[in-house]
Design an enzyme around this catalytic site. Structure first.
Site, mmCIF file in Angstrom:
data_model
loop_
_atom_site.group_PDB
_atom_site.id
_atom_site.type_symbol
_atom_site.label_atom_id
_atom_site.label_comp_id
_atom_site.label_asym_id
_atom_site.label_seq_id
_atom_site.Cartn_x
_atom_site.Cartn_y
_atom_site.Cartn_z
ATOM 1 N N HIS A 168 -10.718 0.904 1.507
ATOM 2 C CA HIS A 168 -10.577 1.940 2.527
ATOM 3 C C HIS A 168 -11.846 1.845 3.368
ATOM 4 C CE1 HIS A 168 -9.023 5.854 4.110
ATOM 5 N NE2 HIS A 168 -10.235 5.800 4.626
ATOM 6 N N LYS A 207 -9.276 -0.775 -6.027
ATOM 7 C CA LYS A 207 -9.366 -0.083 -4.739
ATOM 8 C C LYS A 207 -10.737 0.563 -4.591
ATOM 9 C CE LYS A 207 -7.893 1.740 -0.878
ATOM 10 N NZ LYS A 207 -6.823 2.669 -0.572
ATOM 11 N N HIS A 229 0.867 -1.209 0.000
ATOM 12 C CA HIS A 229 0.000 0.000 0.000
ATOM 13 C C HIS A 229 0.896 1.249 0.000
ATOM 14 C CE1 HIS A 229 -3.931 2.005 1.390
ATOM 15 N NE2 HIS A 229 -3.059 2.988 1.181
ATOM 16 N N HIS A 247 1.502 5.340 -1.652
ATOM 17 C CA HIS A 247 1.122 6.516 -2.442
ATOM 18 C C HIS A 247 2.408 7.155 -2.944
ATOM 19 C CE1 HIS A 247 -3.066 6.418 -1.017
ATOM 20 N NE2 HIS A 247 -2.518 5.971 0.091
ATOM 21 N N HIS A 262 -4.849 -0.640 5.670
ATOM 22 C CA HIS A 262 -4.455 0.100 6.875
ATOM 23 C C HIS A 262 -5.461 -0.070 8.011
ATOM 24 C CE1 HIS A 262 -7.032 2.812 4.676
ATOM 25 N NE2 HIS A 262 -6.067 3.309 3.936
ATOM 26 N N ALA A 313 -4.724 14.663 5.234
ATOM 27 C CA ALA A 313 -4.415 13.387 5.891
ATOM 28 C C ALA A 313 -3.332 12.652 5.123
ATOM 29 C CB ALA A 313 -5.675 12.541 5.953
ATOM 30 N N ASP A 325 1.244 2.537 3.678
ATOM 31 C CA ASP A 325 0.404 3.719 3.449
ATOM 32 C C ASP A 325 1.253 4.992 3.458
ATOM 33 O OD1 ASP A 325 -1.918 5.129 2.852
ATOM 34 O OD2 ASP A 325 -2.486 5.361 4.953
#
Ligand code: NCD
Ligand code: ZN
Length: 363
Positions: free
Chosen positions: A152, A115, A29, A31, A190, A279, A263
């Site tokens: 999520h 996702k 995971h 980004h 997460h 966030a 994450d």
């Protein structure tokens, strides 16, 4: 074949640090963003992990096979020269995703997973799914072709307390979804609650969860330690201490359904230190040092390789990486920030002495 970590315990020379050698780990995971941010952050993930799933919440999001092929190429082009990091792509589901497109991208080897962001749940999730009933045909197809759904898991209902949003989503949406699609492979991304850990155990092995370094090391009180700590703010937000302890016991249990998903989610300092800060925690540079410290503290180093390098690969039907990485119990320090185009991204634990360091990597 069972692969167990190699421990070198130099018994006579006490000044020699403890070290372990495990298969190279993967991060399920990540980004990475795009453009100059991608170039700035990718080397840190690529220095720790051999492979990983790249989250599709760009602006605009990665919804089409063609977008994913182009984004994957930009990631490959941004790798440092020596890097062999392999990105796997996830499809951003919307109310309009087509089952045929999903299947095509999966069969062609472009999508590794899809996702599900409930619309508005987190950063760049406004194109997400407004009601899971609308993607019924997509989920049926994914179940049929064995394509994992990454979730999520938070409700977006403003009336639900932010610390309860994961638990409410799990009971309202996740459990009915798991009952309806009994063969669908699902990752609770997460995971932050004891309730999430319990659901994974109930539905294993087709259900799994990724666990971040920060959710293993901070609780919701940490967000307010001595003042507001915007760089510890992420979604799902850190929960009470009892939940952190449940995550630590799940991660270090050796159970096949728990594995790394950092994450890592970089934002510029200015976007975090703001009247309405966004966030996401940039944890990519200190992830492995943090995870191994948690396993050491829990007396679980012999199970670190399963969590870091074996469980996730097995869930996705991949062999473990061939190479190894050495982790050494020797203090190290990263840097408080990294630079992106003259601005800064604050590094998780960048201002701390880390207990563990990364040693040799054999590819
Ligand atoms: C992520 C981001 O910044 O893209 N933020 C976060 O707080 N984790 C999105 C996400 O994974 O929720
Ligand atoms: Zn994320």
């Amino acid at each position: 074949m069972s692969i167990s970590a190699i421990f070198e315990k130099p018994s006579e020379r006490t000044e020699d640090p403890l070290r372990i050698i495990i298969r190279r780990p993967d991060d399920w995971h990540i980004h990475l963003r795009d453009g100059s941010m991608l170039k700035a952050v990718l080397p840190f993930t690529a220095a720790q992990f051999a492979r990983g799933i790249i989250m599709p919440n760009l602006s605009p999001p990665v919804t089409r096979v063609e977008d994913a092929v182009a984004y994957r190429q930009r990631i490959l082009d941004a790798r440092p020269t020596e890097s062999d990091f392999q990105p796997f792509m996830a499809c951003y589901l919307t109310d309009h995703t087509s089952a045929d497109d999903i299947e095509r991208g999966f069969v062609e080897g472009v999508w590794k997973a899809a996702k599900l962001y409930p619309a508005g749940a987190t950063t760049n999730a406004h194109h997400g799914v407004t009601d899971v009933l609308l993607i019924n045909r997509v989920l049926e197809r994914m179940e049929r072709i064995g394509m994992p759904l990454l979730v999520h898991s938070e409700v977006t209902d403003p009336d639900v307390d932010i610390f309860d949003r994961e638990a409410r989503f799990l009971e309202r949406t996740m459990v009915p979804l798991l009952e309806r699609y009994q063969l669908l492979k699902v990752v609770i991304e997460h995971v932050t609650t004891a309730e999430g850990v319990a659901i994974v155990r109930d539905y294993a092995p087709r259900v799994a969860a990724t666990i971040t370094p920060h959710h293993l090391t901070i609780n919701r009180t940490s967000l307010f330690q001595g003042g507001l700590r915007p760089h510890l703010y992420c979604l799902p937000v850190a929960k009470r201490e009892e939940h952190r302890l449940a995550l630590r016991s799940a991660a270090t249990s050796g159970e096949a359904s728990f594995f790394i998903g950092t994450d890592t989610a970089p934002h510029l300092r200015g976007a975090k230190e703001a009247a309405c800060g966004c966030a996401g925690v940039f944890v990519g540079a200190t992830a492995l040092q943090t995870y191994v410290q948690v396993f050491d503290e829990e007396g679980a180093l012999p199970r670190f390789e399963a969590f870091a390098s074996l469980n996730g690969a097995a869930f996705y039907g991949l062999p473990p990486n061939a190479g190894t990485i050495e982790l050494i119990k020797r203090p190290s320090r990263f840097s408080p920030t990294i630079e992106v185009d003259g601005a800064e991204v604050v590094v998780f634990r960048g201002d701390e002495n880390l207990v563990w360091s990364i040693g040799n990597i054999e590819k």
